[in-house]
Design a protein around this motif. Structure first.
Motif, mmCIF file in Angstrom:
data_model
loop_
_atom_site.group_PDB
_atom_site.id
_atom_site.type_symbol
_atom_site.label_atom_id
_atom_site.label_comp_id
_atom_site.label_asym_id
_atom_site.label_seq_id
_atom_site.Cartn_x
_atom_site.Cartn_y
_atom_site.Cartn_z
ATOM 1 N N ARG A 2 0.822 -1.207 0.000
ATOM 2 C CA ARG A 2 0.000 0.000 0.000
ATOM 3 C C ARG A 2 0.852 1.250 0.000
ATOM 4 O O ARG A 2 1.863 1.289 0.717
ATOM 5 C CB ARG A 2 -0.796 0.089 1.279
ATOM 6 C CG ARG A 2 -2.037 -0.546 1.513
ATOM 7 C CD ARG A 2 -3.061 -0.916 0.568
ATOM 8 N NE ARG A 2 -3.628 -2.094 1.132
ATOM 9 C CZ ARG A 2 -3.234 -3.315 0.841
ATOM 10 N NH1 ARG A 2 -2.334 -3.523 -0.064
ATOM 11 N NH2 ARG A 2 -3.771 -4.352 1.425
ATOM 12 N N GLU A 23 -0.435 -1.249 -5.446
ATOM 13 C CA GLU A 23 -1.025 -2.565 -5.251
ATOM 14 C C GLU A 23 -0.459 -3.631 -6.190
ATOM 15 O O GLU A 23 -0.911 -4.764 -6.191
ATOM 16 C CB GLU A 23 -2.541 -2.444 -5.446
ATOM 17 C CG GLU A 23 -3.316 -3.640 -4.988
ATOM 18 C CD GLU A 23 -4.385 -4.038 -5.963
ATOM 19 O OE1 GLU A 23 -4.403 -3.522 -7.079
ATOM 20 O OE2 GLU A 23 -5.196 -4.874 -5.606
ATOM 21 N N ARG A 52 1.297 -6.565 -7.654
ATOM 22 C CA ARG A 52 1.913 -7.731 -7.047
ATOM 23 C C ARG A 52 1.712 -8.950 -7.938
ATOM 24 O O ARG A 52 0.922 -8.945 -8.856
ATOM 25 C CB ARG A 52 1.341 -7.982 -5.663
ATOM 26 C CG ARG A 52 -0.154 -8.221 -5.684
ATOM 27 C CD ARG A 52 -0.728 -8.254 -4.322
ATOM 28 N NE ARG A 52 -0.154 -9.352 -3.551
ATOM 29 C CZ ARG A 52 -0.583 -9.679 -2.347
ATOM 30 N NH1 ARG A 52 -1.542 -8.986 -1.786
ATOM 31 N NH2 ARG A 52 -0.067 -10.677 -1.692
ATOM 32 N N PHE A 96 -6.849 10.073 4.764
ATOM 33 C CA PHE A 96 -7.923 9.159 4.346
ATOM 34 C C PHE A 96 -8.465 8.371 5.530
ATOM 35 O O PHE A 96 -9.615 7.950 5.533
ATOM 36 C CB PHE A 96 -7.428 8.206 3.262
ATOM 37 C CG PHE A 96 -7.141 8.884 1.953
ATOM 38 C CD1 PHE A 96 -7.871 9.993 1.548
ATOM 39 C CD2 PHE A 96 -6.142 8.420 1.119
ATOM 40 C CE1 PHE A 96 -7.600 10.631 0.348
ATOM 41 C CE2 PHE A 96 -5.867 9.048 -0.090
ATOM 42 C CZ PHE A 96 -6.600 10.159 -0.474
ATOM 43 N N PRO A 114 -0.892 2.705 -11.664
ATOM 44 C CA PRO A 114 0.492 2.707 -12.133
ATOM 45 C C PRO A 114 0.558 2.907 -13.650
ATOM 46 O O PRO A 114 -0.199 2.272 -14.396
ATOM 47 C CB PRO A 114 0.996 1.316 -11.753
ATOM 48 C CG PRO A 114 0.099 0.862 -10.665
ATOM 49 C CD PRO A 114 -1.235 1.464 -10.950
ATOM 50 N N HIS A 143 -13.041 0.279 -9.304
ATOM 51 C CA HIS A 143 -12.286 0.080 -10.531
ATOM 52 C C HIS A 143 -10.780 0.190 -10.321
ATOM 53 O O HIS A 143 -10.037 -0.684 -10.722
ATOM 54 C CB HIS A 143 -12.765 1.086 -11.583
ATOM 55 C CG HIS A 143 -12.243 0.851 -12.961
ATOM 56 N ND1 HIS A 143 -12.100 -0.400 -13.507
ATOM 57 C CD2 HIS A 143 -11.846 1.727 -13.934
ATOM 58 C CE1 HIS A 143 -11.628 -0.281 -14.744
ATOM 59 N NE2 HIS A 143 -11.464 0.979 -15.019
ATOM 60 N N HIS A 168 -8.095 -0.044 -7.847
ATOM 61 C CA HIS A 168 -7.974 -0.563 -6.486
ATOM 62 C C HIS A 168 -7.033 0.258 -5.616
ATOM 63 O O HIS A 168 -7.249 0.408 -4.425
ATOM 64 C CB HIS A 168 -7.453 -1.998 -6.514
ATOM 65 C CG HIS A 168 -8.288 -2.927 -7.324
ATOM 66 N ND1 HIS A 168 -7.952 -4.232 -7.553
ATOM 67 C CD2 HIS A 168 -9.459 -2.753 -7.985
ATOM 68 C CE1 HIS A 168 -8.862 -4.818 -8.297
ATOM 69 N NE2 HIS A 168 -9.784 -3.935 -8.592
ATOM 70 N N GLU A 169 -5.937 0.713 -6.204
ATOM 71 C CA GLU A 169 -4.898 1.369 -5.416
ATOM 72 C C GLU A 169 -5.185 2.835 -5.151
ATOM 73 O O GLU A 169 -4.409 3.503 -4.497
ATOM 74 C CB GLU A 169 -3.531 1.214 -6.078
ATOM 75 C CG GLU A 169 -3.444 1.614 -7.535
ATOM 76 C CD GLU A 169 -3.837 0.477 -8.474
ATOM 77 O OE1 GLU A 169 -5.029 0.089 -8.438
ATOM 78 O OE2 GLU A 169 -2.978 0.003 -9.231
ATOM 79 N N ARG A 222 -7.525 4.475 -3.409
ATOM 80 C CA ARG A 222 -8.457 4.728 -2.308
ATOM 81 C C ARG A 222 -8.395 6.201 -1.934
ATOM 82 O O ARG A 222 -7.313 6.765 -1.769
ATOM 83 C CB ARG A 222 -7.994 3.869 -1.139
ATOM 84 C CG ARG A 222 -8.573 4.115 0.208
ATOM 85 C CD ARG A 222 -7.791 3.185 1.143
ATOM 86 N NE ARG A 222 -7.927 3.498 2.546
ATOM 87 C CZ ARG A 222 -8.851 2.955 3.322
ATOM 88 N NH1 ARG A 222 -9.720 2.128 2.827
ATOM 89 N NH2 ARG A 222 -8.897 3.256 4.608
ATOM 90 N N GLY A 223 -9.545 6.834 -1.840
ATOM 91 C CA GLY A 223 -9.520 8.243 -1.471
ATOM 92 C C GLY A 223 -10.885 8.892 -1.499
ATOM 93 O O GLY A 223 -11.903 8.256 -1.788
ATOM 94 N N SER A 264 -9.558 -1.333 -3.101
ATOM 95 C CA SER A 264 -9.762 -2.762 -2.861
ATOM 96 C C SER A 264 -8.431 -3.461 -2.638
ATOM 97 O O SER A 264 -7.450 -3.193 -3.331
ATOM 98 C CB SER A 264 -10.469 -3.408 -4.053
ATOM 99 O OG SER A 264 -10.463 -4.809 -3.919
ATOM 100 N N VAL A 265 -8.422 -4.335 -1.643
ATOM 101 C CA VAL A 265 -7.265 -5.206 -1.402
ATOM 102 C C VAL A 265 -7.801 -6.625 -1.205
ATOM 103 O O VAL A 265 -7.433 -7.321 -0.278
ATOM 104 C CB VAL A 265 -6.434 -4.734 -0.179
ATOM 105 C CG1 VAL A 265 -5.699 -3.460 -0.504
ATOM 106 C CG2 VAL A 265 -7.292 -4.545 1.048
ATOM 107 N N TYR A 266 -8.697 -7.015 -2.103
ATOM 108 C CA TYR A 266 -9.399 -8.289 -1.963
ATOM 109 C C TYR A 266 -8.445 -9.473 -1.816
ATOM 110 O O TYR A 266 -8.738 -10.446 -1.122
ATOM 111 C CB TYR A 266 -10.325 -8.511 -3.171
ATOM 112 C CG TYR A 266 -9.590 -8.806 -4.450
ATOM 113 C CD1 TYR A 266 -9.333 -10.105 -4.842
ATOM 114 C CD2 TYR A 266 -9.118 -7.778 -5.266
ATOM 115 C CE1 TYR A 266 -8.625 -10.378 -6.004
ATOM 116 C CE2 TYR A 266 -8.407 -8.046 -6.416
ATOM 117 C CZ TYR A 266 -8.162 -9.343 -6.782
ATOM 118 O OH TYR A 266 -7.448 -9.622 -7.905
ATOM 119 N N GLY A 267 -7.282 -9.390 -2.449
ATOM 120 C CA GLY A 267 -6.309 -10.483 -2.404
ATOM 121 C C GLY A 267 -5.795 -10.745 -1.001
ATOM 122 O O GLY A 267 -5.341 -11.843 -0.687
ATOM 123 N N LEU A 317 -11.617 -6.405 3.531
ATOM 124 C CA LEU A 317 -12.671 -5.718 2.785
ATOM 125 C C LEU A 317 -12.582 -4.224 3.070
ATOM 126 O O LEU A 317 -12.989 -3.752 4.133
ATOM 127 C CB LEU A 317 -14.057 -6.242 3.193
ATOM 128 C CG LEU A 317 -15.219 -5.615 2.423
ATOM 129 C CD1 LEU A 317 -15.180 -5.988 0.938
ATOM 130 C CD2 LEU A 317 -16.565 -6.021 3.012
#
Lengths: 542, 312
Positions: A87, A275, A277, A381, B224, B263, B265-266, B268-269, B283-286, B290
């Protein structure tokens, strides 16, 4: 739908084409970031001036190698954290998720935010002694009043600090894309400059250096027979050099905490990872930081070897000792690359060499605030900081408020640093406070398999084993050893200038400020009906 | 009214279970899942008659018991992948026959969703707790009918829903991505789709936009930067905005009270866009975590009074 089979003739998994399935990134880019963060020129050579004379019986060469080996375990531990919880926000995110919101905020705010205010004048001082002063001296410029010496005055230090803050702020405002491009070219240019220095020192004899040093010192500073004068002045001040070599181990180990000033930062980009990976990410993340660190170590070793060969180890340490005792030769910081350039009696060449070598600074200076803005964003956040702290101006894409939170205090501390000699001795606090933050991340990596069992089981890091032992938590323990050793030494030995009453008060003040901020945030948010305790509470699965 | 919003769980069963428990956990009156429900990875478990072989995260396992088989299936599902039980011959077929993997993926995705909706029935007390789902660009078309038929979940895709004081419009389509996924449309086409559904809202001051794509250039859409081979440049640290200009323009023009997105995931805000509070909980579902947003909506004032991004 398009799909892809992984595993050769007998596939072990199938991927369907979906958003975010990207290929692994090039290790080269993270290697450059790590190598510039552990900057052996701006931080390393700067630190050697202090470390050598402070512990004259120790061996810099051995201490750098020992430090590199020890810090390699920190790299493994951080690679484990990055691939387990990848993160933006790094230490803040890991510590808040694993150790708790309050502790995570206090450690990240002090280590990635407040203490970097103090790094601003340190960066400024490095710009002054590695860029402005040597160039002004070489060109014999007399403006502003006093010429190169002006940059060492209180006003000079302050102005250069402000210039540094402006450059760092500008680079952050370019965004990572623009900055990464600048970094790449600065890294390449910096390496070319260093190669020229190595070539000069390698292919010239000691006698030739002595002669050139005497010639240029007379030409630029009006000092006769400067080489011998330097040695005599150091001897007169009671300084005795240990010959260049590998031991003894005891005094050399005392140098390790000093080496941390430049070698502890291969993970500096850890706050920037998003994220991305995949199965092989551990290797990539680890390789970027590890090879970045070891390029630094190797460059440092080469530097020491060529300095010992041509400049003379004793002479180099004598130069450093005079600066350490606040009586620098020629009234200027003993920049080895300035003296190496003197082997060519051509002012244009000398200036160009200094300019090229300054790329080590300009490629690195943006790291001052870049990571901090990510931590501030993450805390905003989480509603610990006001929402505004995470705002980015739509027109210019500049994180205006987070930059203000970095820049304004940095300017104030820059002024105090410039005008208070006592405050300048807090330089190593800058390392200590970040080391404390790292310590808690190392504790987090050790506790991770026990506190977040599912997360750990799912992490690529849990599969990195040596003789069946999971290497990431073990590396966390070794990293704790490294950091505790350094913290104890910093606080115990006077030579590091950390354990003074004022210095401890300054550091304590930062922790108190972070605790107050967090407590106020909890109270204010509770009054607004927001329970910050909910942020990291896990929803039951069943 | 308290709403829990999460998105992009991509087949993670542990995240789905958490989503179903979120209403009780956060004391929410309603739960909303903003698309990309289906996973991206299928893991073959090869039946060798009496024992099974499977490779999970690079490590090969031989399973000797039914219990071990069930455990590994759970592990695979929790990570957002689909366990596919196959014989060695079937595995060869999957590798060789064109379209075989696609067909098997579809079977696994739809069967998994069926199971999920059965779970939801129990957890949401047969529809007593409102639960809203819509598609995302990565979701296959087959899921639409399955969700439509669920008695306890409302399928929101392309619809206007009355939420007792608020109006929610949903759109799982996004602007084009490098992966050419299912629900993608060029910006002008996406703008027309958005206008078609937004024009049905009786009171835009009480509107909630539930659009999978985040608005362009707002910090909610930073992904990215990739080169031509889909390789992240500069170690993945260089981010660039990849959201939708159509979504941004719709928010700017109509100024709904709230706009929720996913859409990216990285990214967040939270972003204030005029009157609108725009949120992407990421999202960090992996990781089996949640991420979501707990939103307090004031019916009288038609505004978001409180919000909190959580990692549940």
């Amino acid at each position: 739908m398009a799909t892809e089979a992984v595993g050769g003739e007998t596939p072990t998994l199938f991927l369907r084409k979906a958003t975010g399935l990207v290929r692994g990134w090039s290790v080269r880019d993270s290697l450059i970031y790590a190598c510039l963060a552990t900057n052996f020129v701006t931080l390393g050579i700067y630190e050697f001036t202090f470390a050598g004379p402070a512990f004259p019986k120790g061996q810099l060469l051995t201490s750098v190698v020992i430090s590199g080996i020890w810090v390699s375990f920190l790299v493994i531990a951080y690679a484990g954290l990055i691939v387990t919880i990848p993160r933006a926000g790094g230490d803040y995110v890991w510590q808040t998720r694993i150790l708790g919101s309050g502790l995570g905020f206090v450690m990240a705010a002090t280590g990635w935010w407040f203490i970097l205010w103090l790094w601003a004048p340190i960066y400024g001082n490095i710009l002054s002694v590695q860029f402005f002063q040597p160039i002004w001296a070489t060109l014999k410029w007399t403006w502003p009043g006093g010429g190169y010496a002006w940059f060492g005055t209180k006003n000079g230090v302050f102005i250069v600090t402000v210039i540094t803050i402006v450059i760092a702020g500008f680079l952050v405002s370019l965004g990572m894309g623009g900055y990464a491009r600048i970094q790449k070219w600065c890294f390449i240019g910096g390496l070319v400059g260093f190669a020229v220095v190595v070539g000069l020192l390698l292919f010239n004899s000691h006698a030739s250096f002595v002669s050139s040093f005497n010639y240029e010192a007379h030409k630029l500073f009006g000092v006769n027979n400067a080489y011998n004068a330097t040695n005599h002045a150091a001897a007169k001040a009671g300084y005795t050099t240990t010959p260049f070599g590998f031991g003894p181990l005891g005094p050399t180990m005392l140098l390790v905490p000093a080496m941390m000033f430049f070698i502890l930062w291969p993970n500096w980009g850890a706050t920037l990872y998003g994220e991305i990976r995949g199965a092989s990410d551990f290797r990539r993340v680890f390789s970027g930081m590890f090879f970045g660190l070891w390029i630094t170590v190797i460059l440092t070793v080469i530097f020491f070897l060529v300095m010992a060969k041509t400049v003379g180890w004793g002479f180099y340490q004598n130069l450093n000792s005079l600066d350490y005792n606040l009586t620098p030769q020629f009234g200027i910081w003993p920049y080895p690359f300035l003296f190496a350039g003197w082997l060519v009696h051509n002012t244009a060449f000398q200036v160009i060499l200094l300019l090229v070598l300054s790329l080590w600074f300009f490629g690195w200076v943006g790291t001052l605030f870049l990571s901090s803005t990510r931590v501030i964003f993450a805390a905003a956040f989480d509603r610990v900081l006001p929402d505004r702290a995470a705002e980015v101006s739509e027109k210019r894409k500049v994180p205006f408020w987070s930059l203000i939170l970095m820049l304004a205090p940095a300017v104030i501390l820059g002024a105090i640093y410039a005008y208070s000699a006592t405050f300048r001795t807090y330089t190593l606090d800058a390392t200590l406070v970040i080391a404390v933050t790292y310590l808690f991340s190392a504790i987090a990596v050790v506790l991770l398999p026990f506190i977040k069992k599912d997360l750990w089981r799912a992490s690529p890091a849990s599969r990195i084993k040596v003789f069946g032992v999971q290497i990431v938590p073990v590396s966390g323990v070794i990293t704790i050893g490294l950091l505790v050793y350094n913290l104890v030494m910093w606080l115990w030995k006077d030579q590091y200038f950390v354990n003074s009453h004022d210095s401890l008060l300054y550091m304590a003040g930062m922790y108190v400020l972070a605790i107050v901020l967090y407590v106020v945030a909890r109270l204010v948010r509770r009054r607004q009906g927001i329970d910050l305790g909910l942020i990291n509470k896990e929803i039951p699965v069943e | 009214m308290k709403v829990f919003f999460a998105t992009d769980i991509h087949g993670s069963e542990v995240c789905w279970r958490k989503f179903l428990n979120a209403a009780a956990f956060y004391k929410a009156d309603m739960v909303v899942l903003g698309g990309d429900v289906t996973g991206k990875v299928m893991v073959p478990i090869v039946d060798h008659g009496g024992h099974w072989k499977v490779t999970v995260r690079g490590q090969e396992y031989t399973l000797d018991s039914q219990q071990a088989l069930e455990d590994i299936k759970t592990q695979i599902r929790n990570a957002g992948s689909y366990p596919a039980l196959v014989t060695p011959d079937e595995l060869q077929e999957l590798s060789r026959e064109e379209g075989a993997v696609d067909r098997r993926f579809t079977v696994e995705m739809t069967q998994s969703l069926d199971r999920w909706l059965d779970m939801a029935d129990g957890k949401l007390r047969g529809g007593e707790i409102p639960c809203i789902l819509n598609g995302g660009n990565d979701d296959i078309w087959e899921i639409d009918d399955i969700i439509e038929q669920s008695p306890c979940v409302s399928f929101a895709e392309g619809k206007l829903l009355d939420l007792d004081g608020f109006w929610m419009v949903s759109m799982g389509w996004t602007n084009p991505t490098p992966w050419d996924t299912f629900r993608e449309a060029p910006e002008p086409e996406l703008a027309a789709k958005i206008e078609a559904v937004v024009s049905q809202v009786p009171d835009l001051g009480r509107a909630i936009f539930n659009f999978h794509a985040p608005p362009y250039g707002t910090g909610l859409d930073e992904a990215p930067a990739l080169d031509a081979t889909l390789r992240p440049i500069h170690g993945g640290a260089v981010m660039k905005p990849v959201g939708s200009t159509a979504v941004r323009d719709a928010i700017t023009k109509h100024q709904p009270m709230l706009s929720v997105h996913g859409h990216i995931h990285e990214s967040r805000g939270v972003k204030k866009m005029g009157r609108t509070l725009a949120i992407n909980p990421g999202s960090v579902y992996g990781d089996g975590v949640l991420q979501g947003a707990v939103l307090d909506l004031n019916v009288k004032k038609a505004k978001v009074t409180r919000y909190l991004l959580v990692n549940g």
